[in-house]
Design a protein around this motif. Structure first.
Motif, PDB file in Angstrom:
ATOM      1  N   ILE A   1      70.827  94.068 -20.252  1.00  0.00           N
ATOM      2  CA  ILE A   1      72.019  93.940 -21.081  1.00  0.00           C
ATOM      3  C   ILE A   1      71.598  93.721 -22.522  1.00  0.00           C
ATOM      4  O   ILE A   1      70.531  93.165 -22.803  1.00  0.00           O
ATOM      5  N   MET A   2      72.441  94.192 -23.428  1.00  0.00           N
ATOM      6  CA  MET A   2      72.299  93.921 -24.849  1.00  0.00           C
ATOM      7  C   MET A   2      73.541  93.157 -25.282  1.00  0.00           C
ATOM      8  O   MET A   2      74.664  93.589 -25.012  1.00  0.00           O
ATOM      9  N   VAL A   3      73.316  92.017 -25.943  1.00  0.00           N
ATOM     10  CA  VAL A   3      74.438  91.161 -26.332  1.00  0.00           C
ATOM     11  C   VAL A   3      74.516  91.118 -27.860  1.00  0.00           C
ATOM     12  O   VAL A   3      73.550  90.724 -28.521  1.00  0.00           O
ATOM     13  N   PRO A   4      75.641  91.509 -28.444  1.00  0.00           N
ATOM     14  CA  PRO A   4      75.760  91.572 -29.900  1.00  0.00           C
ATOM     15  C   PRO A   4      75.996  90.217 -30.546  1.00  0.00           C
ATOM     16  O   PRO A   4      76.439  89.259 -29.902  1.00  0.00           O
ATOM     17  N   GLN A   5      75.682  90.157 -31.834  1.00  0.00           N
ATOM     18  CA  GLN A   5      76.050  89.045 -32.719  1.00  0.00           C
ATOM     19  C   GLN A   5      75.712  87.668 -32.148  1.00  0.00           C
ATOM     20  O   GLN A   5      76.565  86.778 -32.078  1.00  0.00           O
ATOM     21  N   ILE A   6      74.460  87.506 -31.760  1.00  0.00           N
ATOM     22  CA  ILE A   6      74.004  86.187 -31.323  1.00  0.00           C
ATOM     23  C   ILE A   6      73.698  85.357 -32.567  1.00  0.00           C
ATOM     24  O   ILE A   6      72.919  85.769 -33.426  1.00  0.00           O
ATOM     25  N   ASN A   7      74.299  84.188 -32.645  1.00  0.00           N
ATOM     26  CA  ASN A   7      74.209  83.361 -33.845  1.00  0.00           C
ATOM     27  C   ASN A   7      73.374  82.094 -33.677  1.00  0.00           C
ATOM     28  O   ASN A   7      72.858  81.568 -34.664  1.00  0.00           O
ATOM     29  N   THR A   8      73.254  81.605 -32.446  1.00  0.00           N
ATOM     30  CA  THR A   8      72.585  80.329 -32.234  1.00  0.00           C
ATOM     31  C   THR A   8      71.736  80.374 -30.971  1.00  0.00           C
ATOM     32  O   THR A   8      71.942  81.213 -30.077  1.00  0.00           O
ATOM     33  N   ALA A   9      70.812  79.421 -30.875  1.00  0.00           N
ATOM     34  CA  ALA A   9      70.011  79.281 -29.666  1.00  0.00           C
ATOM     35  C   ALA A   9      70.883  78.917 -28.470  1.00  0.00           C
ATOM     36  O   ALA A   9      70.600  79.325 -27.336  1.00  0.00           O
ATOM     37  N   GLN A  10      71.945  78.177 -28.706  1.00  0.00           N
ATOM     38  CA  GLN A  10      72.842  77.797 -27.610  1.00  0.00           C
ATOM     39  C   GLN A  10      73.500  79.027 -26.996  1.00  0.00           C
ATOM     40  O   GLN A  10      73.641  79.131 -25.774  1.00  0.00           O
ATOM     41  N   GLU A  11      73.906  79.977 -27.846  1.00  0.00           N
ATOM     42  CA  GLU A  11      74.466  81.226 -27.323  1.00  0.00           C
ATOM     43  C   GLU A  11      73.414  81.989 -26.530  1.00  0.00           C
ATOM     44  O   GLU A  11      73.710  82.563 -25.471  1.00  0.00           O
ATOM     45  N   ALA A  12      72.193  82.023 -27.033  1.00  0.00           N
ATOM     46  CA  ALA A  12      71.109  82.710 -26.325  1.00  0.00           C
ATOM     47  C   ALA A  12      70.853  82.077 -24.965  1.00  0.00           C
ATOM     48  O   ALA A  12      70.660  82.777 -23.957  1.00  0.00           O
ATOM     49  N   GLU A  13      70.854  80.764 -24.920  1.00  0.00           N
ATOM     50  CA  GLU A  13      70.638  80.047 -23.652  1.00  0.00           C
ATOM     51  C   GLU A  13      71.752  80.362 -22.666  1.00  0.00           C
ATOM     52  O   GLU A  13      71.517  80.526 -21.462  1.00  0.00           O
ATOM     53  N   GLN A  14      72.980  80.447 -23.180  1.00  0.00           N
ATOM     54  CA  GLN A  14      74.117  80.766 -22.314  1.00  0.00           C
ATOM     55  C   GLN A  14      73.956  82.153 -21.707  1.00  0.00           C
ATOM     56  O   GLN A  14      74.218  82.367 -20.517  1.00  0.00           O
ATOM     57  N   VAL A  15      73.514  83.109 -22.510  1.00  0.00           N
ATOM     58  CA  VAL A  15      73.308  84.468 -22.024  1.00  0.00           C
ATOM     59  C   VAL A  15      72.250  84.493 -20.924  1.00  0.00           C
ATOM     60  O   VAL A  15      72.430  85.118 -19.872  1.00  0.00           O
ATOM     61  N   VAL A  16      71.142  83.815 -21.159  1.00  0.00           N
ATOM     62  CA  VAL A  16      70.069  83.776 -20.163  1.00  0.00           C
ATOM     63  C   VAL A  16      70.557  83.136 -18.875  1.00  0.00           C
ATOM     64  O   VAL A  16      70.298  83.635 -17.766  1.00  0.00           O
ATOM     65  N   GLN A  17      71.272  82.026 -18.977  1.00  0.00           N
ATOM     66  CA  GLN A  17      71.805  81.354 -17.799  1.00  0.00           C
ATOM     67  C   GLN A  17      72.703  82.288 -16.984  1.00  0.00           C
ATOM     68  O   GLN A  17      72.616  82.339 -15.752  1.00  0.00           O
ATOM     69  N   SER A  18      73.545  83.037 -17.666  1.00  0.00           N
ATOM     70  CA  SER A  18      74.478  83.932 -16.981  1.00  0.00           C
ATOM     71  C   SER A  18      73.787  85.173 -16.421  1.00  0.00           C
ATOM     72  O   SER A  18      74.335  85.831 -15.531  1.00  0.00           O
ATOM     73  N   SER A  19      72.604  85.474 -16.929  1.00  0.00           N
ATOM     74  CA  SER A  19      71.888  86.689 -16.531  1.00  0.00           C
ATOM     75  C   SER A  19      70.988  86.482 -15.327  1.00  0.00           C
ATOM     76  O   SER A  19      70.504  87.459 -14.748  1.00  0.00           O
ATOM     77  N   LYS A  20      70.721  85.246 -14.957  1.00  0.00           N
ATOM     78  CA  LYS A  20      69.726  84.971 -13.927  1.00  0.00           C
ATOM     79  C   LYS A  20      70.315  84.200 -12.756  1.00  0.00           C
ATOM     80  O   LYS A  20      71.128  83.299 -12.926  1.00  0.00           O
ATOM     81  N   PHE A  21      69.847  84.582 -11.562  1.00  0.00           N
ATOM     82  CA  PHE A  21      70.219  83.846 -10.364  1.00  0.00           C
ATOM     83  C   PHE A  21      69.566  82.462 -10.384  1.00  0.00           C
ATOM     84  O   PHE A  21      68.547  82.256 -11.046  1.00  0.00           O
ATOM     85  N   PRO A  22      70.122  81.493  -9.627  1.00  0.00           N
ATOM     86  CA  PRO A  22      69.458  80.199  -9.494  1.00  0.00           C
ATOM     87  C   PRO A  22      68.036  80.386  -8.925  1.00  0.00           C
ATOM     88  O   PRO A  22      67.806  81.323  -8.159  1.00  0.00           O
ATOM     89  N   PRO A  23      67.095  79.532  -9.311  1.00  0.00           N
ATOM     90  CA  PRO A  23      67.288  78.289 -10.058  1.00  0.00           C
ATOM     91  C   PRO A  23      67.233  78.453 -11.576  1.00  0.00           C
ATOM     92  O   PRO A  23      67.529  77.511 -12.293  1.00  0.00           O
ATOM     93  N   GLN A  24      66.854  79.648 -12.086  1.00  0.00           N
ATOM     94  CA  GLN A  24      66.769  79.814 -13.536  1.00  0.00           C
ATOM     95  C   GLN A  24      68.139  79.841 -14.191  1.00  0.00           C
ATOM     96  O   GLN A  24      68.270  79.467 -15.354  1.00  0.00           O
ATOM     97  N   GLY A  25      69.157  80.316 -13.489  1.00  0.00           N
ATOM     98  CA  GLY A  25      70.466  80.468 -14.098  1.00  0.00           C
ATOM     99  C   GLY A  25      71.582  80.207 -13.119  1.00  0.00           C
ATOM    100  O   GLY A  25      71.392  79.557 -12.084  1.00  0.00           O
ATOM    101  N   VAL A  26      72.744  80.752 -13.435  1.00  0.00           N
ATOM    102  CA  VAL A  26      73.937  80.485 -12.635  1.00  0.00           C
ATOM    103  C   VAL A  26      74.639  81.766 -12.206  1.00  0.00           C
ATOM    104  O   VAL A  26      75.797  81.749 -11.823  1.00  0.00           O
TER     105      VAL A  26
END
Length: 268
Positions: free
Chosen positions: A105-130
């Motif tokens: 996936i390519m995610v546009p207009q990332i502004n903060t590390a928190q947004e990046a972390e959210q993307v990674v969490q949503s992109s990965k199965f547990p235990p790395q993500g959700v």
């Protein structure tokens, strides 16, 4: 989140279907383009041009869920990597895109590390993500069974984040430092608009050049692949050596540009 998990950069999983990942890992400068027109036939036509990845533009393109699923299937079946540019970092949008079987996936207009972390969490199965699992479709695009896909997806799906805002540039070091971010991708037109107030940039404006240099420094510092969109093959060739992969324009521009140039010749 921990750095001890394998990622696309460190994975030892070998899957010949993952053309873009395999080529970028091998340092072969894979080529991509954007597709904005919702058509299986369009996807197939572009997939047979010799490129390595097709970015289905679900941010600015005319592509809904049906076309997204159908295009991913068509592209992956022809041995090319489908990437989906989603319209934002929301969890449900990321889940929906990955459930097509996209290779990234390519995610546009990332502004903060928190947004990046959210993307990674949503992109990965547990235990790395959700990320949740409930579909047979994503494994198909990888040529795997569902259990095989679930074992390998976290370390083979490419997570590409776009830096194209002033805030994104200011926070790029922290964004690039997030584990699970694989590719830092410059959106040059939006970046020019954000920094300079106009687009396209000439490319030599000091603030624009400084921003690109800062983004590159952050990507290299944190071991992430570095990419950008370019308007033509000549500039793509010049980008080799600095960038790990590039996207050369898109289907709508390619069609328009060909017709415009041919009609100019015909009328000359």
């Amino acid at each position: 989140m921990t750095k001890s998990y394998p990622t696309a950069h460190t994975t030892e999983v070998s899957n010949p279907r993952l053309r873009l990942l395999n080529k970028i890992k091998a340092g072969e400068f894979p080529l991509m383009t954007f597709v904005a027109i919702p058509s299986v036939r369009q996807a197939q036509i572009v997939a047979l041009t010799g490129l390595d990845g097709i970015i289905l533009d679900c941010e600015h393109g005319h592509i809904g869920d049906d076309a997204m699923h159908n295009s991913v299937a068509a592209i992956s079946a022809l041995g090319v990597s489908p990437i989906i540019r989603i319209r934002g970092p929301a969890h449900d949008i990321i889940k929906r895109a990955l459930d097509t079987g996209a290779h990234g996936i390519m995610v546009p207009q990332i502004n903060t590390a928190q947004e990046a972390e959210q993307v990674v969490q949503s992109s990965k199965f547990p235990p790395q993500g959700v990320r949740g699992q409930g579909s047979a479709f994503p494994a198909i695009g990888h040529g795997l069974t569902t259990p095989e896909y679930m074992k390998s997806a976290n370390e083979t799906i490419l997570t590409m984040l776009q830096i194209e805002t002033r805030a994104g540039v200011e926070n790029v070091d922290a964004i690039a430092a997030v584990p699970g971010v694989d590719v830092v991708f410059i959106g040059p037109n939006d970046l020019a608009q954000a920094l300079l107030g106009y687009t396209p940039a000439r490319g030599d404006e000091p603030e624009f050049v400084d921003a690109i240099n800062k983004i590159e420094t952050a990507a290299r510092k944190h071991g992430k692949w570095f990419s950008i969109m370019v308007p033509n093959g000549g500039l793509a060739k010049k980008a080799r050596g600095r960038f790990d992969t590039v996207a050369i324009t898109g289907d709508t521009k390619a069609i328009q540009n060909w017709y415009i140039s041919e009609f100019e010749i015909a009328r000359s």
